[in-house]
Write a protein that holds these residues in place. Structure first.
Motif, PDB file in Angstrom:
ATOM      1  N   VAL A 163      17.655  -5.316 -33.668  1.00  0.00           N
ATOM      2  CA  VAL A 163      19.333  -4.491 -33.567  1.00  0.00           C
ATOM      3  C   VAL A 163      18.681  -2.880 -33.444  1.00  0.00           C
ATOM      4  N   ASN A 164      17.408  -2.437 -33.652  1.00  0.00           N
ATOM      5  CA  ASN A 164      16.798  -1.106 -33.869  1.00  0.00           C
ATOM      6  C   ASN A 164      17.397  -0.233 -32.725  1.00  0.00           C
ATOM      7  N   ARG A 165      17.314  -0.672 -31.477  1.00  0.00           N
ATOM      8  CA  ARG A 165      17.255   0.379 -30.177  1.00  0.00           C
ATOM      9  C   ARG A 165      18.575   0.634 -29.990  1.00  0.00           C
ATOM     10  N   ALA A 166      19.810  -0.119 -30.606  1.00  0.00           N
ATOM     11  CA  ALA A 166      21.115   0.253 -30.235  1.00  0.00           C
ATOM     12  C   ALA A 166      21.347   1.512 -30.971  1.00  0.00           C
ATOM     13  N   PHE A 167      20.676   1.879 -31.997  1.00  0.00           N
ATOM     14  CA  PHE A 167      21.147   2.934 -33.135  1.00  0.00           C
ATOM     15  C   PHE A 167      20.085   4.281 -33.115  1.00  0.00           C
ATOM     16  N   THR A 168      19.381   4.118 -31.935  1.00  0.00           N
ATOM     17  CA  THR A 168      18.548   5.534 -31.760  1.00  0.00           C
ATOM     18  C   THR A 168      19.093   6.742 -31.429  1.00  0.00           C
ATOM     19  N   VAL A 169      18.745   7.707 -32.043  1.00  0.00           N
ATOM     20  CA  VAL A 169      19.562   8.965 -31.724  1.00  0.00           C
ATOM     21  C   VAL A 169      19.737   9.269 -30.414  1.00  0.00           C
ATOM     22  N   ARG A 170      19.134   8.787 -29.111  1.00  0.00           N
ATOM     23  CA  ARG A 170      19.605   8.810 -27.906  1.00  0.00           C
ATOM     24  C   ARG A 170      20.629   8.002 -27.669  1.00  0.00           C
ATOM     25  N   ALA A 171      20.548   6.871 -28.190  1.00  0.00           N
ATOM     26  CA  ALA A 171      21.658   5.685 -27.671  1.00  0.00           C
ATOM     27  C   ALA A 171      23.005   6.329 -28.403  1.00  0.00           C
ATOM     28  N   VAL A 172      22.963   6.819 -29.636  1.00  0.00           N
ATOM     29  CA  VAL A 172      23.895   7.287 -30.100  1.00  0.00           C
ATOM     30  C   VAL A 172      24.620   8.557 -29.706  1.00  0.00           C
ATOM     31  N   ALA A 173      23.868   9.554 -29.256  1.00  0.00           N
ATOM     32  CA  ALA A 173      24.311  10.769 -28.664  1.00  0.00           C
ATOM     33  C   ALA A 173      25.131  10.368 -27.333  1.00  0.00           C
ATOM     34  N   ARG A 174      24.735   9.461 -26.857  1.00  0.00           N
ATOM     35  CA  ARG A 174      25.748   8.986 -25.294  1.00  0.00           C
ATOM     36  C   ARG A 174      27.081   8.427 -25.726  1.00  0.00           C
ATOM     37  N   MET A 175      27.230   8.497 -27.245  1.00  0.00           N
ATOM     38  CA  MET A 175      28.602   7.948 -27.435  1.00  0.00           C
ATOM     39  C   MET A 175      29.763   9.229 -28.017  1.00  0.00           C
ATOM     40  N   ARG A 176      28.775  10.504 -27.765  1.00  0.00           N
ATOM     41  CA  ARG A 176      29.735  11.639 -28.249  1.00  0.00           C
ATOM     42  C   ARG A 176      31.060  11.664 -27.665  1.00  0.00           C
ATOM     43  N   PRO A 177      31.145  11.732 -26.300  1.00  0.00           N
ATOM     44  CA  PRO A 177      32.451  11.963 -25.717  1.00  0.00           C
ATOM     45  C   PRO A 177      33.420  10.887 -26.102  1.00  0.00           C
ATOM     46  N   ARG A 178      33.146   9.752 -26.357  1.00  0.00           N
ATOM     47  CA  ARG A 178      34.261   8.811 -26.730  1.00  0.00           C
ATOM     48  C   ARG A 178      34.570   8.909 -28.360  1.00  0.00           C
ATOM     49  N   ILE A 179      33.700   9.288 -28.978  1.00  0.00           N
ATOM     50  CA  ILE A 179      33.935   9.771 -30.621  1.00  0.00           C
ATOM     51  C   ILE A 179      34.803  10.760 -30.493  1.00  0.00           C
ATOM     52  N   GLU A 180      34.599  11.941 -29.642  1.00  0.00           N
ATOM     53  CA  GLU A 180      35.488  13.040 -29.633  1.00  0.00           C
ATOM     54  C   GLU A 180      36.896  12.703 -29.361  1.00  0.00           C
ATOM     55  N   GLU A 181      36.705  11.792 -28.218  1.00  0.00           N
ATOM     56  CA  GLU A 181      38.224  11.518 -27.847  1.00  0.00           C
ATOM     57  C   GLU A 181      39.278  10.721 -28.705  1.00  0.00           C
ATOM     58  N   ILE A 182      38.491   9.869 -29.532  1.00  0.00           N
ATOM     59  CA  ILE A 182      39.175   9.100 -30.787  1.00  0.00           C
ATOM     60  C   ILE A 182      39.405  10.299 -31.763  1.00  0.00           C
ATOM     61  N   ALA A 183      38.556  11.108 -32.049  1.00  0.00           N
ATOM     62  CA  ALA A 183      39.092  12.051 -33.221  1.00  0.00           C
ATOM     63  C   ALA A 183      40.070  12.926 -32.715  1.00  0.00           C
ATOM     64  N   ASN A 184      40.101  13.288 -31.582  1.00  0.00           N
ATOM     65  CA  ASN A 184      41.245  14.028 -30.972  1.00  0.00           C
ATOM     66  C   ASN A 184      42.729  13.342 -31.148  1.00  0.00           C
ATOM     67  N   ARG A 185      42.712  12.014 -30.672  1.00  0.00           N
ATOM     68  CA  ARG A 185      43.741  11.423 -30.823  1.00  0.00           C
ATOM     69  C   ARG A 185      44.406  11.183 -32.188  1.00  0.00           C
ATOM     70  N   LEU A 186      43.376  11.035 -33.051  1.00  0.00           N
ATOM     71  CA  LEU A 186      43.864  10.561 -34.492  1.00  0.00           C
ATOM     72  C   LEU A 186      44.475  11.946 -34.885  1.00  0.00           C
ATOM     73  N   ALA A 187      43.701  13.078 -34.592  1.00  0.00           N
ATOM     74  CA  ALA A 187      44.311  14.420 -34.840  1.00  0.00           C
ATOM     75  C   ALA A 187      45.761  14.634 -34.511  1.00  0.00           C
ATOM     76  N   ASP A 188      45.784  14.325 -33.122  1.00  0.00           N
ATOM     77  CA  ASP A 188      47.287  14.402 -32.631  1.00  0.00           C
ATOM     78  C   ASP A 188      48.165  13.563 -33.437  1.00  0.00           C
ATOM     79  N   THR A 189      47.899  12.366 -33.819  1.00  0.00           N
ATOM     80  CA  THR A 189      48.716  11.508 -34.682  1.00  0.00           C
ATOM     81  C   THR A 189      49.065  12.074 -35.995  1.00  0.00           C
ATOM     82  N   MET A 190      47.958  12.793 -36.743  1.00  0.00           N
ATOM     83  CA  MET A 190      47.939  13.418 -37.787  1.00  0.00           C
ATOM     84  C   MET A 190      48.747  14.506 -37.934  1.00  0.00           C
ATOM     85  N   ALA A 191      48.763  15.338 -36.684  1.00  0.00           N
ATOM     86  CA  ALA A 191      49.648  16.426 -36.564  1.00  0.00           C
ATOM     87  C   ALA A 191      51.223  16.305 -36.416  1.00  0.00           C
TER      88      ALA A 191
END
Length: 405
Positions: free
Chosen positions: A106-134
């Protein structure tokens, strides 16, 4: 050196472990303790002993012998359920060569490079949650930052990564909280059964109907002709789901609390957001999400901190204490977002260093950046001394974090 009598780990310890750890590091850095379920163990508290203990092959993590060791200590079967269950045979509870084989799959799924590709989706989730919080925090309304942001952010990410349907995510959180805390025995038995049934169905579905997700890949995984057995796939799903959200929930919750109690440090991050990645490392050091590392036991006599621990003894290694050790960090009880916190052991050390650390760091960075940018007037809505900490040997985190936005 004075050695204290057996120390009981009770309610006050979970609310403020540092008070006890300061005393132990000075007087008895390796001490006999008794846990709330009646388990006698040895606890290690100094950085210079903790770091090597985390990677000492004589301190085994194999779940196979734990049931026997707990039985020898007269721990009732019902109390063992969170320690020796059918989903416990994952890589965190194995030694080489099994650990090496499982981690490689399972190691290759959690490399720094593999995780970095997830940044846009994580930012999208965080902003949606912030909208709900607001929306919920409009006016003078109080918002629970754990419920509205710290939990759903990493839980959504890991569930999307593994391909877990929406419907049972809140149930999974409740089961996880129950199993990782000192809940009544019947509640833990029920939670363990429900979680096991859920994961069994999930793994079977991924085997029969694989999708474009990590859990499908894990179920189908092979490396050098090797593959996971059904039981190993079940245990791996359990580990990734629990570890994939619990660490980040409490990194965010503990870090926000630390900032709100240290407004000068919050102001420093507002003035220079480029400090946020470094601040995440300081939050991990200052008030990390894991108190005592998962259980180990001695396979032969082991000397730690000048104390000889006999073979067959359970050993608890305190990550929170090591990260507050003044011999390792200057003024360790002070929060300093500019500090070089490298070398902290919040994610463990050695072969069992947290596989998901790159993901937790990225989620933490995005979470704090989002909260700081979106909520300039963020403030505690409860006196700090009234906040309730989870009653858990493993997890160090709040049950709630009421804030005003």
């Amino acid at each position: 050196m004075t050695h204290l009598a057996t120390v009981g780990l009770d309610g006050p310890f979970f609310a403020d472990p540092d008070e006890l750890y300061q005393k132990l590091r000075l007087e008895s850095p390796v001490v006999r303790v008794i846990t709330p379920i009646g388990l006698h163990a040895w606890m290690v508290t100094r950085y210079e002993d903790v770091r090597p203990a985390l990677n000492d092959p004589r301190l085994s993590k194999s779940a196979a012998r734990f049931a026997e060791i707990l039985e020898q200590r007269s721990i009732p079967p019902d109390s063992r359920i969170q320690l020796a269950d059918s989903v416990a045979g994952h890589m965190l509870n194995t030694d080489p060569p099994d650990h090496t084989r499982l981690r490689k799959l399972v190691n290759r799924a959690f490399t720094v490079r593999a995780v970095a590709r997830m940044r846009p989706r994580i930012e999208e989730i965080a902003n949606r949650l912030a909208d709900t919080m607001a929306a919920k925090g409009a006016g003078e309304a109080t918002v629970d930052l754990i419920d509205e942001f710290a939990f759903p952010l990493p839980m959504t990410v890991i569930c999307e990564l593994l391909g877990v349907p929406d419907g049972e995510r809140d149930d999974f959180r409740a089961w996880s909280n129950t199993l990782l805390s000192f809940s009544p025995q019947q509640e833990r038995i029920a939670a363990a059964g429900a979680m096991r049934d859920f994961l069994t169905r999930l793994v079977a579905d991924k085997g029969a109907n694989p999708g474009d997700d990590m859990l499908s890949a894990i179920v189908q995984a092979s490396e050098d002709g090797d593959s996971l057995s059904p039981g190993e796939a079940l245990s791996m799903a359990f580990l990734l789901l629990v570890a994939g959200h619990e660490t980040t929930v409490n990194l965010i919750g503990n870090g926000v609390l630390a900032l709100l109690r240290h407004p000068d440090q919050l102001a420093a991050l507002r003035a220079d957001p480029s400090l946020i990645p470094n601040a995440v490392e300081e939050f991990l050091r200052f008030d990390g999400p894991v108190n005592l590392a998962t259980l180990r036991y001695t396979t032969e006599p082991v000397e730690l901190g000048g104390t000889m621990i006999p073979a067959g003894e359970v050993v608890l290694v305190s990550l929170v204490s090591a990260n507050r050790d003044p011999e390792r960090y200057r003024e360790p009880t002070e929060l300093d977002v500019t500090r070089d916190a490298s070398g902290h052991v919040a994610f463990g050390y050695g072969i069992h260093h947290c596989l998901g650390a790159p993901l937790a760091r990225l989620e933490g960075e995005i979470a704090f950046r989002t909260l700081i940018e979106r909520f300039p007037d963020l403030a505690l809505a409860e006196e700090p001394q009234r906040l309730v900490w989870r009653q858990s040997m493993l997890i160090h985190g709040l049950t709630r974090l009421p804030v005003h936005l």
